[in-house]
Design an enzyme around this catalytic site. Structure first.
Site, PDB file in Angstrom:
ATOM      1  N   GLU A  45       0.836  -1.202   0.000  1.00  0.00           N
ATOM      2  CA  GLU A  45       0.000   0.000   0.000  1.00  0.00           C
ATOM      3  C   GLU A  45       0.870   1.251   0.000  1.00  0.00           C
ATOM      4  OE1 GLU A  45      -4.104  -0.969   2.236  1.00  0.00           O
ATOM      5  OE2 GLU A  45      -2.348  -1.293   3.503  1.00  0.00           O
TER       6      GLU A  45
ATOM      7  N   GLU B  48      -3.954  -9.259   3.564  1.00  0.00           N
ATOM      8  CA  GLU B  48      -4.745  -8.887   4.750  1.00  0.00           C
ATOM      9  C   GLU B  48      -5.926  -9.822   5.002  1.00  0.00           C
ATOM     10  OE1 GLU B  48      -2.470  -5.090   4.093  1.00  0.00           O
ATOM     11  OE2 GLU B  48      -3.159  -6.805   2.932  1.00  0.00           O
TER      12      GLU B  48
END
Length: 264
Positions: free
Chosen positions: A121, A141
């Site tokens: 990210e 995640e």
């Protein structure tokens, strides 16, 4: 390089002319983003935004990984202490990835090792990405019950929706070669050339009128989802058309000499 300054959090700050190099230096933790490291990155990026001498930023890392994401050991210790966990966008401090996207100078990520979870990210938040071959990239995640909030929003804007959703839903990694084919990586170079290439791109950017580059970044980021007619009239950031640098740039081109930018 100049005179590097290392923060206790593991952030190293170095000046290279008009380029500021920010290096993650927690190799023993695969450069995981502790709360302290996130705070120092946010603070330093805000300083870059305020410093007219900074025209580009390189985000690099020491050790075998670029960044393994949020520091899970730190989060686990907080859980064991019974501390409340706040999602990234519900904290009293600025969200790191949001600050990266809003920093008005271009940021080049130098990715010589794995960029996964929050590390991926972080790379996505940067403007340009230089990577070594074979680097794992992805958002695992879903495998650990986290949310990948930034990646869930940004990744579908960067690559086709079906591919983005597959990465998000499965949590599987791809290599930097695949990411380059998708347009997520600007340059794919040998590992030893990653930082020099990223610095070269940043230095090339820094040669240009800073007022123009800042305007371009802010316009590109804010106009992305707007209809064309709205985007063309957005008029955000400093206005290069009314600047002294516009006059200087034209004069320098006609006089066949390097421009002397003032940022005004």
């Amino acid at each position: 390089m100049g005179n590097p300054q290392r923060r206790e959090s593991g952030l190293v700050v170095d000046e290279r002319g008009h380029v500021r190099v920010l290096t993650l230096d927690r190799p023993e933790r695969r450069n995981a983003l502790s709360a302290a490291l996130q705070a120092d990155l946010v603070e330093e990026l805000l300083r870059c935004a305020e410093d007219g001498n900074v025209r580009a930023v390189v985000l690099a890392a020491n050790g075998p990984a670029f960044c393994a994401g949020f520091d899970l050991t730190e989060i686990r210790e907080q859980d064991l202490r019974g501390e409340r966990f706040r999602p990234p966008m519900n904290r009293p401090t600025r969200a790191l990835f949001e600050v990266v996207t809003e920093t008005p100078v271009p940021i080049v990520a130098a990715i010589a090792g794995a960029a996964v979870a929050g590390g991926f990210e972080l790379a996505l938040a940067c403007d340009l990405r230089v990577a070594a071959p074979g680097v794992p990239m992805g958002l695992p995640e879903a495998k650990i019950g986290m949310g990948a909030n930034f990646g869930s929003v940004v990744l579908p804007k960067r690559i086709p929706m079906g591919i983005a959703l597959e990465l998000l839903y499965t949590g599987e990694y791809v290599t930097s070669e695949v990411a380059e084919r998708w347009g997520l990586v600007n340059r794919l170079v040998p590992a030893d050339d990653v930082l020099p290439t990223a610095l070269g791109l940043a230095e090339q950017i820094a040669l240009n009128a800073p007022i123009s580059v800042r305007r371009m970044k802010e316009t590109a980021v804010k106009a992305l989802e707007l209809p064309l007619w709205q985007a063309l009239r957005l008029d955000v950031g400093p206005n290069p058309y009314l600047s002294e640098d516009r006059e200087e740039g034209i004069a320098a081109r006609l006089e066949k000499r390097p421009p002397r930018w003032t940022g005004r």
